[in-house]
Scaffold this motif. Structure first.
Motif, mmCIF file in Angstrom:
data_model
loop_
_atom_site.group_PDB
_atom_site.id
_atom_site.type_symbol
_atom_site.label_atom_id
_atom_site.label_comp_id
_atom_site.label_asym_id
_atom_site.label_seq_id
_atom_site.Cartn_x
_atom_site.Cartn_y
_atom_site.Cartn_z
ATOM 1 N N LEU A 242 0.834 -1.192 0.000
ATOM 2 C CA LEU A 242 0.000 0.000 0.000
ATOM 3 C C LEU A 242 0.875 1.251 0.000
ATOM 4 C CD1 LEU A 242 -2.793 -0.902 2.589
ATOM 5 C CD2 LEU A 242 -2.912 -0.988 0.112
ATOM 6 N N ILE A 243 0.765 2.028 -1.056
ATOM 7 C CA ILE A 243 1.454 3.318 -1.095
ATOM 8 C C ILE A 243 0.606 4.349 -0.348
ATOM 9 C CG2 ILE A 243 2.549 5.031 -2.573
ATOM 10 C CD1 ILE A 243 3.664 2.119 -2.761
ATOM 11 N N THR A 244 -0.710 4.215 -0.468
ATOM 12 C CA THR A 244 -1.651 4.990 0.340
ATOM 13 C C THR A 244 -2.475 3.995 1.154
ATOM 14 O OG1 THR A 244 -3.309 4.946 -1.411
ATOM 15 C CG2 THR A 244 -1.793 6.825 -1.379
ATOM 16 N N GLY A 245 -3.214 4.486 2.108
ATOM 17 C CA GLY A 245 -4.010 3.600 2.954
ATOM 18 C C GLY A 245 -5.441 4.079 3.058
ATOM 19 N N ARG A 246 -6.221 3.859 2.015
ATOM 20 C CA ARG A 246 -7.613 4.297 1.991
ATOM 21 C C ARG A 246 -8.549 3.182 2.470
ATOM 22 N NH1 ARG A 246 -5.334 8.923 1.998
ATOM 23 N NH2 ARG A 246 -4.505 9.648 -0.021
ATOM 24 N N THR A 247 -9.726 3.579 2.896
ATOM 25 C CA THR A 247 -10.734 2.618 3.320
ATOM 26 C C THR A 247 -11.034 1.628 2.200
ATOM 27 O OG1 THR A 247 -11.752 4.224 4.816
ATOM 28 C CG2 THR A 247 -13.105 2.351 4.137
ATOM 29 N N HIS A 248 -10.970 0.328 2.509
ATOM 30 C CA HIS A 248 -11.285 -0.749 1.564
ATOM 31 C C HIS A 248 -10.462 -0.655 0.281
ATOM 32 C CE1 HIS A 248 -15.618 -1.185 3.413
ATOM 33 N NE2 HIS A 248 -14.647 -1.430 4.282
ATOM 34 N N GLN A 249 -9.245 -0.095 0.378
ATOM 35 C CA GLN A 249 -8.484 0.197 -0.838
ATOM 36 C C GLN A 249 -8.276 -1.021 -1.727
ATOM 37 O OE1 GLN A 249 -5.144 2.893 -0.549
ATOM 38 N NE2 GLN A 249 -3.881 1.617 -1.883
ATOM 39 N N LEU A 250 -7.685 -2.087 -1.178
ATOM 40 C CA LEU A 250 -7.399 -3.253 -2.020
ATOM 41 C C LEU A 250 -8.676 -3.926 -2.504
ATOM 42 C CD1 LEU A 250 -4.418 -4.813 -0.031
ATOM 43 C CD2 LEU A 250 -4.330 -3.500 -2.155
ATOM 44 N N ARG A 251 -9.645 -4.061 -1.638
ATOM 45 C CA ARG A 251 -10.896 -4.723 -2.010
ATOM 46 C C ARG A 251 -11.580 -3.985 -3.156
ATOM 47 N NH1 ARG A 251 -14.046 -4.973 3.533
ATOM 48 N NH2 ARG A 251 -15.580 -6.074 2.237
ATOM 49 N N ALA A 252 -11.633 -2.668 -3.057
ATOM 50 C CA ALA A 252 -12.323 -1.874 -4.072
ATOM 51 C C ALA A 252 -11.516 -1.776 -5.361
ATOM 52 C CB ALA A 252 -12.621 -0.484 -3.524
ATOM 53 N N GLN A 253 -10.200 -1.619 -5.255
ATOM 54 C CA GLN A 253 -9.384 -1.478 -6.463
ATOM 55 C C GLN A 253 -9.388 -2.748 -7.300
ATOM 56 O OE1 GLN A 253 -5.557 -0.044 -4.924
ATOM 57 N NE2 GLN A 253 -5.952 1.936 -5.880
ATOM 58 N N PHE A 254 -9.219 -3.902 -6.663
ATOM 59 C CA PHE A 254 -9.207 -5.145 -7.443
ATOM 60 C C PHE A 254 -10.579 -5.446 -8.028
ATOM 61 C CE2 PHE A 254 -5.092 -5.762 -5.498
ATOM 62 C CZ PHE A 254 -4.390 -6.430 -6.492
ATOM 63 N N SER A 255 -11.630 -5.100 -7.315
ATOM 64 C CA SER A 255 -12.973 -5.265 -7.881
ATOM 65 C C SER A 255 -13.145 -4.366 -9.100
ATOM 66 C CB SER A 255 -14.022 -4.933 -6.817
ATOM 67 O OG SER A 255 -15.321 -5.070 -7.337
ATOM 68 N N HIS A 256 -12.630 -3.151 -9.012
ATOM 69 C CA HIS A 256 -12.729 -2.207 -10.120
ATOM 70 C C HIS A 256 -11.960 -2.716 -11.344
ATOM 71 C CE1 HIS A 256 -13.382 1.729 -11.912
ATOM 72 N NE2 HIS A 256 -12.085 1.852 -12.160
ATOM 73 N N MET A 257 -10.891 -3.475 -11.121
ATOM 74 C CA MET A 257 -10.105 -4.065 -12.205
ATOM 75 C C MET A 257 -10.807 -5.256 -12.849
ATOM 76 S SD MET A 257 -6.297 -4.188 -10.515
ATOM 77 C CE MET A 257 -5.586 -5.087 -11.906
ATOM 78 N N GLY A 258 -11.870 -5.735 -12.190
ATOM 79 C CA GLY A 258 -12.542 -6.934 -12.680
ATOM 80 C C GLY A 258 -12.029 -8.196 -12.027
ATOM 81 N N HIS A 259 -11.246 -8.047 -10.954
ATOM 82 C CA HIS A 259 -10.677 -9.186 -10.237
ATOM 83 C C HIS A 259 -10.928 -9.050 -8.732
ATOM 84 C CE1 HIS A 259 -8.647 -10.517 -13.873
ATOM 85 N NE2 HIS A 259 -8.143 -9.304 -14.029
ATOM 86 N N PRO A 260 -12.199 -9.123 -8.324
ATOM 87 C CA PRO A 260 -12.509 -8.940 -6.901
ATOM 88 C C PRO A 260 -11.852 -10.011 -6.036
ATOM 89 C CG PRO A 260 -14.384 -9.866 -8.059
ATOM 90 C CD PRO A 260 -13.398 -9.462 -9.111
ATOM 91 N N LEU A 261 -11.665 -9.678 -4.773
ATOM 92 C CA LEU A 261 -11.043 -10.633 -3.867
ATOM 93 C C LEU A 261 -12.010 -11.763 -3.543
ATOM 94 C CD1 LEU A 261 -9.085 -8.386 -1.349
ATOM 95 C CD2 LEU A 261 -8.500 -9.113 -3.683
ATOM 96 N N LEU A 262 -11.473 -12.953 -3.507
ATOM 97 C CA LEU A 262 -12.265 -14.130 -3.171
ATOM 98 C C LEU A 262 -12.821 -13.979 -1.756
ATOM 99 C CD1 LEU A 262 -13.103 -17.011 -4.100
ATOM 100 C CD2 LEU A 262 -11.052 -17.849 -2.926
ATOM 101 N N GLY A 263 -14.113 -14.233 -1.610
ATOM 102 C CA GLY A 263 -14.751 -14.171 -0.301
ATOM 103 C C GLY A 263 -15.313 -12.826 0.066
#
Length: 320
Positions: A242-263
């Protein structure tokens, strides 16, 4: 007259902040008045509400006894008395405690009303094993320096001393601590090594965020560096910094890429979650590195140390 001798854990904080915790029944306006008219003194002398208390200072309060009663405690403040000290300790010294939080456990009390929280377990552990005695502390309680979502597992930092809490908060704020995550993304993430930069907007009423490719009003820049470590026909094991630390950053970014996190029930794919029997996001804050670039006081010994979570359960999906 009530007198406090300032301990090491109480030193370093402003007089008014100490009084808010040590004498919570004293209204703020009255506190400032009593400081002004010398009914609250430090070392027998008139002082200022912004005075930074020093170890050994004698604080004298010439105020009515009624203000020294104990207020009704918030459930979280006393929950450690009933909590079990069930924590997975990664590292501990006289100042800090690193704990491997399991997925499903909240760090603090939330809207669910649960009293089983990570901070309650940590305080129970420190209390029951004689590492913290609340009866000897006027204002300090062991506290978390960082937090992660209920469904996310991994390393959480707890401060055992007031000095450690101040230093860790400053280091986190100035980005002198670096956290790496492991996650399982649905599909094959391409490119395999990349950098995500977009803009995250919080929607407080919905307890979620939205991701935008261009700046929008109220959105904050979110940057993640990632690389794919392993793949199966349907999944990618990804390491993220994480270069920045936003709320739900990884979960939201990967979903936006079309690759949401499993679970992930909020941003993910329900069919994939059901297929793999996942009820929480496959996301773990698995590595912590201390990279101090400014003075860390008595915590300087932590500089350049790296700690990792001993077990990341979803990695087994990629084992032969």
């Amino acid at each position: 007259m009530k007198q406090f001798t300032i301990s090491k854990n109480d030193s370093g904080q402003r007089l008014n902040k100490f009084l808010e915790k040590a004498v919570p029944l004293l209204p703020g306006g009255m506190m400032h008045k009593y400081i002004r008219i010398k009914r609250i003194k430090v070392n027998g002398k008139r002082t200022d509400f912004a005075y930074r208390l020093q170890q050994g200072d004698i604080l004298q309060l010439y105020i009515n006894d009624e203000f020294f009663g104990k207020p009704k405690k918030h459930s979280e403040e006393e929950s450690y008395l009933h909590a079990k000290p069930n924590i997975d300790v990664i590292y501990e010294d006289q100042h800090i405690l690193l704990v491997n939080k399991p997925a499903g456990l909240v760090v603090h009390a939330d809207d669910s009303g649960t009293s089983d929280t990570l901070i309650a377990r940590i305080q129970a552990y420190l209390y029951q094993y004689g590492r913290w005695d609340p009866n000897k502390e006027a204002s300090f309680t062991p506290s978390l320096c960082n937090r992660i979502d209920r469904g996310t597992s991994g390393i959480v930092i707890a401060a055992k001393t007031a000095e450690a809490l101040r230093v860790m908060n400053q280091k986190i704020r100035d980005r002198e601590l670096h956290k790496s995550y492991l996650c399982v993304a649905c599909g094959h993430v391409r490119p395999r090594d990349g950098r995500i930069k977009n803009y995250i907007l919080r929607h407080e009423s919905e307890h979620r965020v939205s991701v935008h490719d261009h700046p929008v009003a109220g959105a904050r820049t979110a940057i993640t560096q990632y690389r794919v470590l392993k793949e199966t026909p349907e999944l990618s094991l990804v390491e993220c910094d994480l270069i920045t630390g936003r709320t739900h950053q990884l979960r939201a970014q990967f979903s936006h890429m079309g690759h949401p996190l499993l679970g992930d029930s909020k941003y993910g794919k329900n069919d994939m979650n059901r297929k793999y029997h996942r009820k929480s996001q496959a996301l773990c804050s698995y590595k912590l590195r201390f990279d101090f670039t400014t003075d860390a006081g008595s915590l300087g010994y932590l500089n350049h140390k790296v700690f990792t979570a001993p077990r990341v359960e979803f990695v087994s999906l990629f084992e032969d």
